[in-house]
Design a protein around this motif. Structure first.
Motif: not given
Length: 204
Positions: A160-164, A126-132
């Motif tokens: 998957d988020l960290l890979e982005r 929720q916190r970081f996906a919009p800013l990835a």
């Protein structure tokens, strides 16, 4: 509480220890509202520049159970920020207010830790996906103001988020090398066991 007051941190951790002893002695009769009230009182007890945070003292490096699982849930509901970076001393570098790497390691074999870790991963998405994409487009990505937080808390970001954001961080913090660094004596939950344990709710 008074910000950054080490005496208040001592009082909070003392109250936490007392409640844990009550729970261990008679879990069926334990009054969970007392733990919830303590979590609210200490939600922002980060102890900046004075030492470890309240939550680090309460949760880091221990074997988690229902008591700790509920405490983290209550704390998150009270706006505790597990991704906050804080200085533990006047000259120390900023570190997360809880040990994400230790929790991720425990999550490999402890069902309570696994559920705690899953709750942080959900919050991280929720916190970081919009800013990835914004972070990754920075030149270099490490120049983005949030990159330091992502790197410091990487074990609690879904792979998957960290890979982005940074494939290098994903390999470092979620790859085989990291799994092999966990004490093999503790063992691991199989994929099937993780599913079963994650669906086992210790409380309603």
């Amino acid at each position: 509480m008074i910000p950054h007051d080490p005496d208040e941190i001592n009082r909070l951790i003392g109250a936490f220890t007392d409640l844990q002893e009550h729970w261990e002695n008679d879990p069926d009769a334990f009054d969970w509202s007392r733990l919830e009230a303590l979590a609210r009182a200490g939600a922002h007890a980060y102890n900046e520049c004075c030492g470890p945070s309240f939550h680090a003292l309460a949760l880091d490096g221990i074997q988690h159970g229902e008591f700790h699982e509920r405490f983290l849930a209550y704390s998150l509901n009270a706006d505790f920020d597990p991704f906050k970076l804080s200085k533990a001393g006047n000259t120390a570098e900023e570190i997360p207010v809880i040990d994400h790497a230790s929790l991720a390691d425990s999550a490999l074999w402890n069902p309570s830790s696994a559920r705690m870790h899953a709750s942080l991963m959900e919050l991280a998405r929720q916190r970081f996906a919009p800013l990835a994409d914004e972070i990754r487009r920075s030149n270099p990505p490490s120049s983005h103001p949030l990159f330091m937080t992502v790197e410091a808390c990487a074990e609690s970001l879904p792979v998957d988020l960290l890979e982005r954001i940074s494939p290098e961080l994903a390999r470092e913090h979620h790859g085989e090398a990291r799994k092999q660094s966990v004490d093999p004596i503790e063992g691991y939950l199989s994929a099937a066991e993780v599913v079963v344990e994650s669906n086992t709710k210790p409380y309603g």
